[in-house]
Design a protein around this motif. Structure first.
Motif, mmCIF file in Angstrom:
data_model
loop_
_atom_site.group_PDB
_atom_site.id
_atom_site.type_symbol
_atom_site.label_atom_id
_atom_site.label_comp_id
_atom_site.label_asym_id
_atom_site.label_seq_id
_atom_site.Cartn_x
_atom_site.Cartn_y
_atom_site.Cartn_z
ATOM 1 N N GLN A 281 90.249 95.398 -4.632
ATOM 2 C CA GLN A 281 89.192 95.035 -3.691
ATOM 3 C C GLN A 281 88.072 94.292 -4.399
ATOM 4 O O GLN A 281 87.695 94.638 -5.514
ATOM 5 C CB GLN A 281 88.613 96.285 -3.029
ATOM 6 N N VAL A 282 87.559 93.274 -3.743
ATOM 7 C CA VAL A 282 86.432 92.519 -4.258
ATOM 8 C C VAL A 282 85.383 92.447 -3.152
ATOM 9 O O VAL A 282 85.697 92.123 -2.007
ATOM 10 C CB VAL A 282 86.847 91.093 -4.666
ATOM 11 N N GLN A 283 84.159 92.760 -3.508
ATOM 12 C CA GLN A 283 83.053 92.598 -2.573
ATOM 13 C C GLN A 283 82.172 91.457 -3.051
ATOM 14 O O GLN A 283 81.865 91.362 -4.248
ATOM 15 C CB GLN A 283 82.254 93.893 -2.456
ATOM 16 N N SER B 67 81.973 92.176 -7.057
ATOM 17 C CA SER B 67 82.336 93.451 -7.667
ATOM 18 C C SER B 67 83.798 93.382 -8.081
ATOM 19 O O SER B 67 84.529 92.484 -7.674
ATOM 20 C CB SER B 67 82.131 94.588 -6.671
ATOM 21 N N GLY B 68 84.226 94.311 -8.875
ATOM 22 C CA GLY B 68 85.637 94.345 -9.244
ATOM 23 C C GLY B 68 85.870 93.862 -10.663
ATOM 24 O O GLY B 68 85.194 92.959 -11.145
ATOM 25 N N TYR C 214 90.382 85.343 -10.134
ATOM 26 C CA TYR C 214 90.304 84.739 -8.803
ATOM 27 C C TYR C 214 89.809 83.300 -8.839
ATOM 28 O O TYR C 214 88.956 82.942 -9.653
ATOM 29 C CB TYR C 214 89.355 85.550 -7.905
ATOM 30 N N SER D 207 89.934 84.116 -4.001
ATOM 31 C CA SER D 207 91.365 84.026 -3.718
ATOM 32 C C SER D 207 92.172 84.466 -4.920
ATOM 33 O O SER D 207 91.975 83.966 -6.032
ATOM 34 C CB SER D 207 91.745 82.596 -3.351
ATOM 35 N N ASP E 194 91.147 85.737 0.098
ATOM 36 C CA ASP E 194 91.345 87.125 0.502
ATOM 37 C C ASP E 194 90.042 87.828 0.851
ATOM 38 O O ASP E 194 90.033 88.767 1.656
ATOM 39 C CB ASP E 194 92.002 87.899 -0.654
ATOM 40 N N TYR E 195 88.968 87.423 0.210
ATOM 41 C CA TYR E 195 87.701 88.128 0.362
ATOM 42 C C TYR E 195 86.590 87.119 0.673
ATOM 43 O O TYR E 195 86.564 86.017 0.118
ATOM 44 C CB TYR E 195 87.358 88.902 -0.913
ATOM 45 N N TRP E 196 85.684 87.567 1.521
ATOM 46 C CA TRP E 196 84.573 86.721 1.952
ATOM 47 C C TRP E 196 83.263 87.493 1.901
ATOM 48 O O TRP E 196 83.231 88.702 2.159
ATOM 49 C CB TRP E 196 84.798 86.243 3.387
#
Length: 127
Positions: free
Chosen positions: A1-3, A25-26, A32, A98, A115-117
């Motif tokens: 997970q990435v925030q 985060s992560g 990515y 991504s 994947d994360y926004w």
């Protein structure tokens, strides 16, 4: 997970500069592809810039020569330096991450590979 958390938006005049930052985060941030997208009212979200894990940068034609994307893998941050801003740059700007290999082999401009926004930050450029 990435925030992802963006900051740095605001109201500026045409010709001014603004710097957006995105804190991630992560522990796998460096793996990515990181991108910036923007969405103006009534329009689709569009690609602005991206940077791969090893620093290769890509830009939309509309911002090339004015915007610079950079990343700091030690600090888990990606930034977007925006110079010579135009009224048409007004939008909500989103940071994205991504992990899709296609993102670094040509697909960096596609929203579907991210994947994360982040939640977005408003940039308003007045004339």
């Amino acid at each position: 997970q990435v925030q992802l958390v963006e900051s740095g938006g605001g109201l500026v005049q045409a010709g001014d500069s603004l710097r957006l930052s995105c804190a991630a985060s992560g522990r796998t941030f460096s793996r990515y592809v990181m991108g910036w997208f923007r969405q103006a009212p009534g329009k689709e979200r569009e690609f602005v810039a991206a940077v791969t894990w090893n620093g290769v940068r890509y830009y939309a034609n509309s911002v090339k020569g004015r915007f610079t994307i950079s990343r700091d893998n030690d600090q888990n941050t990606v930034s977007l330096q925006m110079n010579r801003l135009k009224v048409e740059d007004t939008a909500v700007y989103y940071c994205a991450a991504s992990g899709d290999p296609f993102a670094s082999s040509g697909g960096y401009f596609l929203t579907r590979v991210y994947d994360y926004w982040g939640q977005g930050t408003q940039v308003t450029v007045s004339s």
